[in-house]
Design an enzyme around this catalytic site. Sequence first.
Site, mmCIF file in Angstrom:
data_model
loop_
_atom_site.group_PDB
_atom_site.id
_atom_site.type_symbol
_atom_site.label_atom_id
_atom_site.label_comp_id
_atom_site.label_asym_id
_atom_site.label_seq_id
_atom_site.Cartn_x
_atom_site.Cartn_y
_atom_site.Cartn_z
ATOM 1 N N LEU A 161 -11.591 -6.825 5.627
ATOM 2 C CA LEU A 161 -11.744 -6.900 4.173
ATOM 3 C C LEU A 161 -10.514 -6.424 3.437
ATOM 4 O O LEU A 161 -10.341 -6.696 2.253
ATOM 5 C CB LEU A 161 -12.952 -6.057 3.733
ATOM 6 C CG LEU A 161 -14.314 -6.483 4.266
ATOM 7 C CD1 LEU A 161 -15.384 -5.491 3.835
ATOM 8 C CD2 LEU A 161 -14.674 -7.890 3.790
ATOM 9 N N GLY A 162 -9.652 -5.702 4.132
ATOM 10 C CA GLY A 162 -8.445 -5.197 3.490
ATOM 11 C C GLY A 162 -7.854 -4.057 4.277
ATOM 12 O O GLY A 162 -8.491 -3.479 5.175
ATOM 13 N N GLY A 213 -5.325 -0.473 3.853
ATOM 14 C CA GLY A 213 -4.762 0.483 2.920
ATOM 15 C C GLY A 213 -3.961 1.551 3.626
ATOM 16 O O GLY A 213 -3.625 1.436 4.811
ATOM 17 N N GLY A 245 -6.250 3.314 6.483
ATOM 18 C CA GLY A 245 -6.807 2.521 7.564
ATOM 19 C C GLY A 245 -7.138 1.115 7.112
ATOM 20 O O GLY A 245 -6.708 0.673 6.047
ATOM 21 N N LYS A 304 -14.553 1.439 7.622
ATOM 22 C CA LYS A 304 -13.121 1.771 7.545
ATOM 23 C C LYS A 304 -12.725 2.453 8.848
ATOM 24 O O LYS A 304 -13.253 3.517 9.197
ATOM 25 C CB LYS A 304 -12.820 2.667 6.360
ATOM 26 C CG LYS A 304 -11.389 3.212 6.372
ATOM 27 C CD LYS A 304 -10.992 3.844 5.050
ATOM 28 C CE LYS A 304 -10.372 2.834 4.124
ATOM 29 N NZ LYS A 304 -9.727 3.413 2.932
ATOM 30 N N ASP A 362 -8.093 9.794 -5.591
ATOM 31 C CA ASP A 362 -7.419 8.489 -5.600
ATOM 32 C C ASP A 362 -8.278 7.467 -6.331
ATOM 33 O O ASP A 362 -8.456 6.339 -5.879
ATOM 34 C CB ASP A 362 -7.132 8.025 -4.168
ATOM 35 C CG ASP A 362 -6.142 6.862 -4.125
ATOM 36 O OD1 ASP A 362 -5.395 6.676 -5.113
ATOM 37 O OD2 ASP A 362 -6.107 6.128 -3.120
#
Length: 769
Positions: free
Chosen positions: A22-23, A25, A28, A44, A138
């Site tokens: 899904l992405g 960063g 992770g 994650k 964040d």
Amino acid sequence: MDDPAEASAPRTVGGYRLVRSLGRGGFGEVFLGEAGDGSRAAVKVLHASWSGDADMRRRFAAEVEQARRVSGFCIAAILDADPEAEQPWIATEFIDGPTLQRAVAEEGPRRGMELQRLAVNTATALAAIHAAGVVHRDLKPDNIMLAADGPRVIDFGIARAVETTSVTASGVVGTIGYMAPEQLEGARLTSAVDVFSWGAVMVYAATGREAFQAPTQASRIARILSGGPDLEDIAEPLRSVVERCLDKDPDRRPDASSLLNLLIAGPQGGGPAPGVAVHPAPVPVSGVDPTRVAPAHGVDPTRVAPVHGVDPTRVVPSHGVDPTRVAPAHGVDPTRVAPPHGVDPTRVAPPHGVDPTRSYTGLAPAGPAAPAAAGTATPPPGPVSAPRPGPGNTGASGYHTGVGGVPPYHFAGIRFTDPGALAEAMQGNWAAAVRVFGDATERAALGAWLMDDLGDTLVDRSLFRRHADDANLALASFIAQTRPDLPPVFRGRGATMTDLGGLFSDPRPVITGAPMSNEMALLARPEVLRTMGLHHAPDPAAHQRLADSLDAAEHAGNTFHQELSGRLAGWRSASPNVNPALILTFLLHPELMVPPHDGGDSGVGEWIDILWRRVDASPGPAGVGHAAAIYGAVPTLQALSRQRRYWEERYTKVATEHESLHGKVVQQQRYFQIRRYCNYALFGFPIGIVIGMSGQAEWLGDLLVTLSVLALAASVVLSVVLRVGYGDVVRRGQRVMELNNAAAQLPELTSGVERIRADLVHARRITGG
């Protein structure tokens, strides 16, 4: 070049089958996971570099356990986690919807009730997170998911777990643009950082741009530290709430619960709203604010005694005067408090006979000053700038001092009549001075004192008449123009060439992203260096030359990155990261300009060797810019190296499997065909019997019978061989499917490997290697 989708069987983490990425960063990669019951989760998987840090695992486990206690509304709830796994992981509720970042980018800013719901829901999430003792640290538009049933906050409780561990050597936790000033300066952090980030997120949601938008990272940092946010397109009442959340001082921001109350109460205008403490202004000498009406005995001195039945927050009117104003004495402007003896107690008493509306400007004629009227606030004691010897009794900046009618300016409780002395005091108390230049009203008041009262012709008017995105730079410019004889200082740090050489003597803070790197980034700007060059120095042009070299190097570094991203497939999604602070370090200390460490990764080392040839071939600032571009591209090089290993390892594995399967499948199909022919030969047995019984061509019948018997034996043997050596029918069929699958993957993998190798070849051509 992105990693390809998993071609083999899906990986499993905990009880979740990872379906797709899904992405990715800083901490992770997030996958869509499916549990055994079909439910979905966002899993994650933290970077492998964390696995060797026992302290990180302990902190992560504690933070995850604490985050589990956060109420599940308005957040993506934590479902499961394993900090002790080979690669620590955490599974949270899967939110089927876009991030706020993507939604605003694709659909535009939020408006009206949609924006109000977003504000209330995210503030509610913050209140729940803080109530559990967790600080997000964040919060940004990418960490807010827009689900069908409302926005949800994600990734809370992870940044805090890693902040004090060794893995944060790669950078400060947070996202510039949404980080509070205390985060950028490495100060002690509280939950107030989340409130600041919330305010910045709301600006993005309402306008589609960052609250502290600026062209470079350094200028964004500068604007967050000393400039004002851009709230132009935000309507009330949200604007006032956001403005309070973006206060530089964390103690003046509302906490999450107060923030929620503000949003629910819906304050109007810019006045105080419920739930937020208003900090009073400093009390003047004698303890009485001369701008306020003296109270009756025993009455709260901050309020006027009410008349029965009258709103106690309003002053009782007299003789038909607007009750929202203080009742004036007869014949006096009702908008002003009547002064004793005709002198406005909020202003410096003018000389006798001077129009009191002009006594605070340079239009007032010279003359002896009148004694202060009784009851008038006396200016606080403090040094008054001593005039320099010379004609006309002028001060340090050439302004007339000690002459009647010249009003003072008060800074940090000290009375000044000479701008030069004021500039020196501001340089020595930078924090207080930058608050003056960061506040539009205070800056305008200082400008009015200089230009209107003193008739200044030295200082650039734009410092006071334009919006100041960088209050630090505006302050430095004021000091340099007013007192060029002072040594250059910026944000309280010496900025002589010697000072710069000491500050920029070690590139490690810049490379690791330590808090000091933000301070270095603020100094490493051509406009700052040129301003420092306005001060007198043994070599007046040294700062200017350094600024020009910094400009040229930064341009060369960005051009080099654009060349790589334009011609190499693997660089197309890479963002340029040419750090001016690193450039300044290399300019001041060329001996430190060595290739970055490859971290033991041979793939990264190969890229560095190829790219560094451009540095060796480019003397002067261009070479420095190329070196900074390579340092900034190290994360890209690491990603390219990982991708290369993945593609090559996958290609080698699939090619080996294909070769092995191909041999086995060919052999198994050969045996299967032979056995099929043997089975066909069995039909010769009854034919041979018939021919033999007919008495004609008995030899033919015997031959057919013999061949049939041999074929039967061969068929039995081949069946055993196929069963033992190649498995049953299902396994043999599966082997054929595996061969076809490998054959289908090979073209894509071959193309990927060839693209990666072609990038290396093209990079050698670009760098002349």
